[in-house]
Structures are given as C-alpha cells and as structure tokens.
Write a protein that holds these residues in place. Structure first.
Motif, short mmCIF file in Angstrom:
data_model
loop_
_atom_site.label_atom_id
_atom_site.label_comp_id
_atom_site.label_asym_id
_atom_site.label_seq_id
_atom_site.Cartn_x
_atom_site.Cartn_y
_atom_site.Cartn_z
N LEU A 59 0.70 -0.91 0.00
CA LEU A 59 0.04 -0.12 -0.10
C LEU A 59 0.80 1.29 -0.13
O LEU A 59 2.21 1.18 0.08
N GLY A 60 0.18 2.40 0.27
CA GLY A 60 0.90 3.72 0.24
C GLY A 60 1.65 3.91 1.65
O GLY A 60 2.79 4.31 1.62
N THR A 61 0.79 3.96 2.84
CA THR A 61 1.55 4.25 3.85
C THR A 61 0.92 3.46 5.00
O THR A 61 -0.20 2.73 4.92
N THR A 62 1.24 3.86 6.22
CA THR A 62 0.88 2.88 7.39
C THR A 62 -0.36 3.14 7.58
O THR A 62 -1.33 2.33 8.48
N CYS A 63 -0.89 4.32 7.73
CA CYS A 63 -2.32 4.72 8.04
C CYS A 63 -3.36 3.74 7.44
O CYS A 63 -4.17 3.63 7.79
#
Lengths: 524, 524
Positions: free
Chosen positions: B179-183
């Motif tokens: 994915l893009g980010t941890t969030c």
C-alpha cells in the motif's frame, strides 16, 4: 515465454534447478554506492531507453496476456537473493522485458478500450520519475514548503482549467489537494461531512446516518461509506432508468431522504456522479444539490472520468449548478495525461476536512516562518500522513501541454468515439445501448429472433466480448450490465489510440459477430 | 532565488508584467506526440541527468529552505498556460532547478536527520520511473496478471527477509500487499477487525467498540480509528513511562480491556508499535498479544520504521511472539531503499480483509483463465481500487541489492547512530534521554543549575534545535516531547549520510550549545 534468468543466490538453495556457488555472487554494494550520481546516470539512461522501446513496440503486444493464475509465481524463486547476481540491474531489466511485460495487460496499448483509460504522457511519466528521484515527503508545509505551495497553485490551475467555481479553489476560499484515488477523496469528504453532522445531532448517532447514491454509482462510494462506519443498511442506492439516461432522479432522492427523516434517520451525504463508470451517465447536480441542501446533506460530485472533459468549455453544462456542492473530485490519471495515480479533490470548506483529519504531535516540526500564518499542512487533508509530491507531475503536464493541448487531447478521443458510434449505428445487427456523452460507446449485438431474441441477447454479447478479447491482435474491451442489459463498452482514451485503431477494432467486432452468429445458427 | 521564467500565455493576460502575444506560443502538441518514443527518450535523458546532478549537488543545499509561506505561490501565474511556451519542457526543468528545488526540504541530504528517513536508492527511484512508464492499473488479477503475481511474490520475499512468520505470508496461508502508507494499512486491518467483531456482537454496536494503543503510538492510528467510525471516547491511550523504556505495559492493557468489558464495551483492536516515532520504543508483542487474545481483540504491529531493521537477524528478538498477531506493517520507503511510497501490510487471514473491503461490479472484467481459481484481486485488500504497480520497485531493490545489501545498509546506519550516541555521552553538558534501540538517538542539553535547571531545560533545547536548524550548512533534526521532557532526535538514515556527516552534525550541536549557553548566562 523465455526462461527466467534467475541464477542468483538465495540462502545457497538451488533456484530453478541451478545450484549457484555462493562465491559467484557480487558483494553487496557499499552504502555510498546506493545513491551514486554516476550509477544513477548509467542505470537511468537504460531505464529511459527501456520505456521508450516499450512505447515503440506497444502495438505489437496482445493487449491482454494469455496466461493462467500462478504463471509468474511459479517462475520466480521462493526467496529474495542473499546477494545480487552479477550485473543485477541489467539482468533484472531483461526479466522485466522477457518475464513481466508479456504477463501484463497493456493499458497504454492503442487497442486498450476497456474500463476507463489510464492515460499516459511522456511528461506525466517523467514527472513521476522526477518526483521519485527528488523523493521528498511533503506531509506538512514545513516538511517541504515548495511542494505544498506548488500543490496549492496546481489545484487552482486545474480547477480553473476545468471551469470549476472559485468557491472550490484557494483563490475563492475553498481549496484542493492531490490524492491517489477517488475512493480516498470520497472517504475524506465523507468523514468531514460525518463529523459535522454528528457534532450537530449527537456524536453517538453514527448508526442513524444515511448516505445516498444511484444504482449506477461506482462501488468506491459504498466502500468509502462502509469504511467510514456507515451501516450497510443505511446506503440508499436509488434506481435509475434508461428513459432518464440512467441519471439519478431528484424526485426519487427527495422521497428517499424524506422517508429517512420520517423514520428518525439523518441524511448525511449524496454522492452524485458526472460520467458513471458503466455508461457515463450524468446526474443533475443543480436539482440534486437543492434536494440535499433541504435535508442538510453534504454533496460530493464524483467526476472521476468525465472531469477531464470539463477542460473543454462545450462540456461545462454537465456540471451546471456545481457552485452549490461541498466537494468535487476527478482523476487526472484517467484522461488528463497525468500518469497513475492522481485524484484531485476540491472542497468548499477546507476547515471541515482538517477538523476531521487533523493530527498533532510534537515530533512534527513547526517552522518558525510558518508561525502566525495559516499554512496548509496537507496531512490534515487526507487519510495518509506520508504522501508523494504529485503536484510536480500535474504542473509539468499543464506547463508542457497547456490547457489547449489538453482540450485537443480530449476532443481527439471524443471524435474517435463519435466515429465508432456511427459505425455501430450503420450496422443494423448492432445497437447503441446508452446515449454517448463522452468518449465511451456502449453497444450490443442484437440477438436475431430465431436465436431467441431478448432472452439470449445477454449470452450472445458475453460470448462476443470473450471472442473479441481472445483475438490477441484485436481490441480489448469491457462490459456493463445496466437495467438487465449486458452491453459492451468501447472507451476511447489511450494516448496512442488513433482513428485507424478504432476502425480496426470495429472490423474485428463485425467479423467476430458474423462468425458467432453463424456458429449459433448452426448449433440451433 | 532566480526570477521565474514564466512568460507563457495564460488567457492573454500579462504574466509577471510581461505581455506575450498569443502567436508566439507554440501550437498544442498533436495527440500522437504525447507518448512518442523519441520525445520520451529526449526528455527522459534530460530528467535522468537532472536527477543525477541533483544527487551530486545534494550536500550543497541547506537541508531546510529559509522561506516564508506564500514564497512560491506569489512567484507563479494564477492560471495554467493556454498554450505551452517554446521548449516548454526545458523551461520547466529550469524552473524546477531554480524555483522549486531551493524551496524544498531535501530529505535525501546527508544532513537530514529529522523525522524518520525517506530512504532513496538509484534502483528504488528508477523502479518508480519504470512503474510510471509502464503505467498499468493492477486492481484485479485480470487487470494486469503479472503485476498481481509479482506483488504476491515480493511480499513473501520481503516477509522472509524480515524474518516474519510464514503464517503472515502466502506460503503459509496468510498474505500481504503493498500500500502507500501505514495509516492506510492500519485502516484496512481495523475495518477487517471491526466487521468481524460486529458480526459477532451485533452490527449496530459500533459505538461500543474500543481500540487500544500507548501514549507513544503514532497519531496515524488514532486517525485510522476515527476514520473507521470508532468513537473518539473509545480510544485508550495507555500511559507509558521512562522506566519501561516507553513500552506499552501488558498489565495496563489488561486492566484497560477488563474495565471496558466490565462497562459493557467490546475490546476491538490493539495497535502495538515496534519502534515508536518519538523514541523507537518497542512494545512487548508476545505478552500484549496474550492479553488481547483473552479479550478477542485483533493485534496489529506497526513497525513503520523499525521493520526494516528486522532484515538483520540480530534484531529478530524485538518481534518475539509475532506468530500470534493478526497483522503487521512496515514502510519500505522509510529505511529499505524503496522510494516513497511503499507500506507492506501482511495479514494472517486475508479472507477477513477481503470480506470488509471487497467490491463487485459487472464492469470488472473477469478473466476466463481465472475462473475457478482463487485469484487475488488486490482492490479487495485496500481502501483504493486504482493502485500503482509498487511491486516492481521492491522486487528490483531486492534483486539488485540482495538481502545482504539491505543488512549492510541498515547496519551502516546503526553504526553511525552508535557513534553519535557515544559523542553525546562523552560530553557532560548533554544526556541521552531514551535508550537507543535502532538508528535514532534522543538526547538533550542539560540545563545548568544557575539557568534554572529542569524548569528551563525544555526551553533551552527548543532554542538549541532552532539555532541548529537555522545554520543552513548544518544538520536538520526534529524533536520529541516524552514524559514532559523535550528532546532532540537525530535519526540517521539518509542513504547519502556518511560517518563524517554525523561528526559534523555533532560539532554544530556542540558549537550552538556553547553559544546558546553563553548567551543565556549573559541574559541572566
């Protein structure tokens, strides 16, 4: 498919039957080498030539590969190499060419007419390359000031180019941001709307919130609503009909909202679509916004695909009344030459977005220069904190092609789609199944009476699509199922598509249809 | 800063005082030109040289620009050009160099020690460039089979390289995605957990769900929980203390969960962190998982930063007990040479993720070859439908550097951080404020008794950080506020950082501290 060139070392285990002694592996690179300018130059020029060669040979690939699940997983080792093989980068590029490219669906093929386009340009691709090379993380203004400011400039440039109202732009008190996808954009708007509504009706009433869309709205909206905690029973998918060109009816919306209010529920959010995924239907924004406003609901316009067409003044009418909406999004990566990914979201009240999505922690560096200024920290405008410098790509596209260039691009595809539509209409065996509004043509083969007429039409068209897509050298299209009718979708939008590709696609369709009808008559 | 070179045409209006007659604008490019291989080659080689030159000159830039809000917005025209200026691409690149680069925070600078690193490599950057050039949209297996399969291979490669349990990998019945980010990663896991729990306790009880973290957990978690509809009152931030090295206490977690159960609430989700943002604290996964399991709560491990260190076996102990967790994420763009953005998420039960995030619509092309196979459609594993082919970049990084190369990279930074720590410890004016676990050193200047001791220590260190960051030629660091103590953070992790940069950074800190102490004594 060529055999893999992986004879590198992975825990000393044999790879694809070849046991490689550990000592043939090169040493791991020194850290200083990992971002060495000369190494970057050497590898970078290879990559540019690789991509240019790919574009030059694009027409030769079947759009969609003929492969089975597992085809690539079976070819690759089970572990990453411990040490890189000799000339690892060169070997890897060969594998991209020989193993990976043949297994991809080539979205940039001039014969890719499926889904919606993922439009590429040299400038869009290189904008991404620049962004990756510079590799900043502009999550706050201070974390890379020029990146935040360029994004603010670019969303206003883009908004004006698309004839959006100034109320949605920074220059008019609103503002915009560049996210990855429409689902993210809708989710952010929805959470802002949800928080505002809950502040009004009581923070424990999330279960009473209701969202609205049509049965043509992209599933991304239902997904966003579900993620945001809206109960699955509280998503009203209002039925559309062919006579209304599959547009959402304001009267039906009013009835639905009123029924919910009467039931003690709270209308929260309307997702109106300009250019639906299945048939590019256009919901009437002005009338829908009036209904939503009467019930205190947020209005978002999802123009993921058709937003790009707004660059042409002749399409401005499709968003008549947009001055009243709360938020608007479009995917610049779909038809506006900004490579994947890039969804622009504009909101009328940025403070509502920030109130819902803000984060504050001490480790976020404040810049002394920003003190007392109302700077934009884009981490407060999106789901994510880490983000890419997407503005650079969009700015380059606008600079290098100009608004006129984007118009010419969109109009060229409109014209090709019109040609395709004319060809469909000129062949009595086919029919156009939804009024063409942009560069998507929805059509089907009529089922001859003797084959069962309407009863077999859907099956006939399913088979037609399968046959066409299986030709390899022909076009690649997708389908829609609307109002019980299965239809084929020809979405013109690949940057490399020319008039001749559209004519050739039609020829393949005609030939396959003839052959299919013949076969079915014999079987009958 | 150089004056902008924008004299292009925008609705015929004067730009920066220069009125340009319309006829000097070049014609918009023909559509066929937009993805022309030769044009791509010409512009592409320019971009490669541009980036290489940027890397070569990286050390010369102040890490953080001395600019005020609005500095760039004021320089740029209010509208996009109607038509491109002559040689628009060349002019735009000049503007990137002269206008934009000087206004960026240079995350790749060898003197960037702030936040956590955004580690770049030539292969990571070029992997992004390749992905952008190929520009496929692998939202389903059929939409680009090789892209999906490479992602499946790469998450297993990466998981094994990081010593994760097979239960989190495809090879062991779990699976991963990029994915893009941890969030985003946490949000996906949280929605899967939420849906499972609501199926169990009743779908109308979202208001009773409670999530858990420590007061050191990154705000991304609270943001994800808020987006997912968890009530703000139902997020328990359990206090940590310095004696426990700021780790979350299993006893405290148990007490909190039990109190919630007693109050009729439902424990839903624990976000444990390995390597917190402020001080790289490590939560004890084994013990916390046991507590969570007893209450039926999902356990996610956020190893955004420190996950990369797991490539070294000597760090495996920090995730002892990870076999019991439900999901795990790390940002390969932070310290693993995969340029921004790339967050790997692994889950033990992919079916729960898909059940929460699945979408189905007719226009999603099914591939005949996929019929009857249980193929992975990654759109069902994330918030977004549209997605980038991130696997290519990670695969290239693993191929070209090897697991040993990544280890050497991480260990080099560990060693530099250890040097920095030794220098801090050797100077009695300073103290190390949190036990160093990875390549982040938290420290502060002790406040001399005569200046007010503890009462003024925070203010003193705030001023020290400001002075250091304002030097321009010196290091750029950030801060943390933990347990009432304001500390400076020196995060070693930029690819270009060498031992000498760390020594120079320390010298600047010492000099600024001396000067600041002198100044304060005089003021006193």
């Amino acid at each position: 498919m060529a055999p893999p060139s992986h004879c590198y070392i992975s825990n000393g285990a044999p790879q694809n039957g070849v046991v490689v002694p550990v000592e043939t592996g090169t040493l791991p690179p020194q850290d200083s080498h990992l971002l060495d300018p000369d190494e970057f130059r050497r590898q970078g020029h290879q990559v540019i030539d690789f991509i240019a060669d790919y574009y030059a040979r694009m027409g030769e690939y079947p759009v969609h590969p003929s492969v089975n699940p597992g085809f690539l997983r079976r070819e690759l080792p089970a572990d990453a190499p411990s040490r890189p093989e000799r000339d690892a980068f060169d070997a890897a590029l060969r594998d991209v060419r020989d193993l990976i490219l043949p297994g991809l669906t080539h979205w940039q093929s001039p014969r890719h007419f499926a889904h919606f386009p993922a439009s590429s340009s040299t400038v869009g691709a290189l904008g991404e390359a620049l962004t990756a090379g510079i590799n900043v993380v502009p999550f706050t203004w201070a974390a890379s000031p020029a990146a935040t400011e360029l994004e603010m400039v670019v969303v206003d440039w883009l908004g004006k180019a698309l004839h959006l109202p100034e109320s949605l732009m920074f220059c008019g008190g609103g503002g915009g941001t560049l996210l990855g996808t429409t689902c993210e954009a809708i989710l952010c708007a929805l959470v802002a709307a949800r928080d505002r509504k809950l502040a009004d009706i009581g923070s424990r009433r999330i279960g009473d919130l209701v969202v609205y869309c049509s049965d043509q709205t992209h599933f991304a909206f239902r997904k966003a609503a579900h993620i945001a905690g809206i109960h699955r029973d509280n998503c009203r998918e209002i039925a559309t009909c062919r006579d209304d060109m599959f547009a959402l009816s304001p009267a039906e919306l009013h009835a639905a909202m009123q029924a919910d209010v009467d039931a003690g529920l709270a209308p929260l959010f309307l997702c109106a679509t300009v250019g639906t995924t299945q048939t590019t239907a256009v919901d009437p924004i002005r009338e829908l916004s009036a209904v939503a406003a009467a019930h205190g609901a947020w209005v978002h316009v999802d123009a993921a695909y058709a937003g790009s067409a707004l660059v042409c003044p002749e399409f401005r009418h499709v968003i008549d009344g947009v001055e009243a909406v709360d938020s608007f999004s479009t995917n610049a990566h779909k038809w506006l030459l900004a490579n994947n990914d890039c969804c622009a979201l504009w909101v009328m009240r940025p403070s509502l977005l920030a109130a819902a999505l803000r984060t504050e922690q001490e480790y976020i560096l404040k810049d002394a220069a920003a003190e007392g200024h109302d700077v934009v920290d884009y981490k407060d405008w999106s789901v994510t904190l880490t983000r890419r410098f997407r503005a650079l790509k969009v700015w380059l596209v606008l600079r290098c092609y100009g608004v006129e260039g984007l118009r010419a691009h969109v109009r060229a595809h409109m014209s090709m789609a019109a040609s395709f539509e004319s060809m469909v209409r000129a062949d009595a065996r086919f029919e156009v199944t939804a009024t063409r509004q942009f560069a998507l043509v929805c059509f089907r083969l009529r089922s001859p009476e003797k084959l069962g007429g309407e009863e077999t039409a859907n099956e006939l068209n399913r088979r037609l699509l399968e046959e066409v897509n299986a030709t390899g050298s022909g076009p690649y299209m997708s389908s829609a199922m609307v109002g019980g009718i299965y239809m084929l979708r020809c979405a013109v939008g690949s940057t490399l598509t020319e008039e001749r590709h559209v004519r050739e696609a039609w020829k393949v369709l005609q030939d396959q249809a003839a052959s299919l009808l013949r076969k079915m008559e014999i079987d009958n």
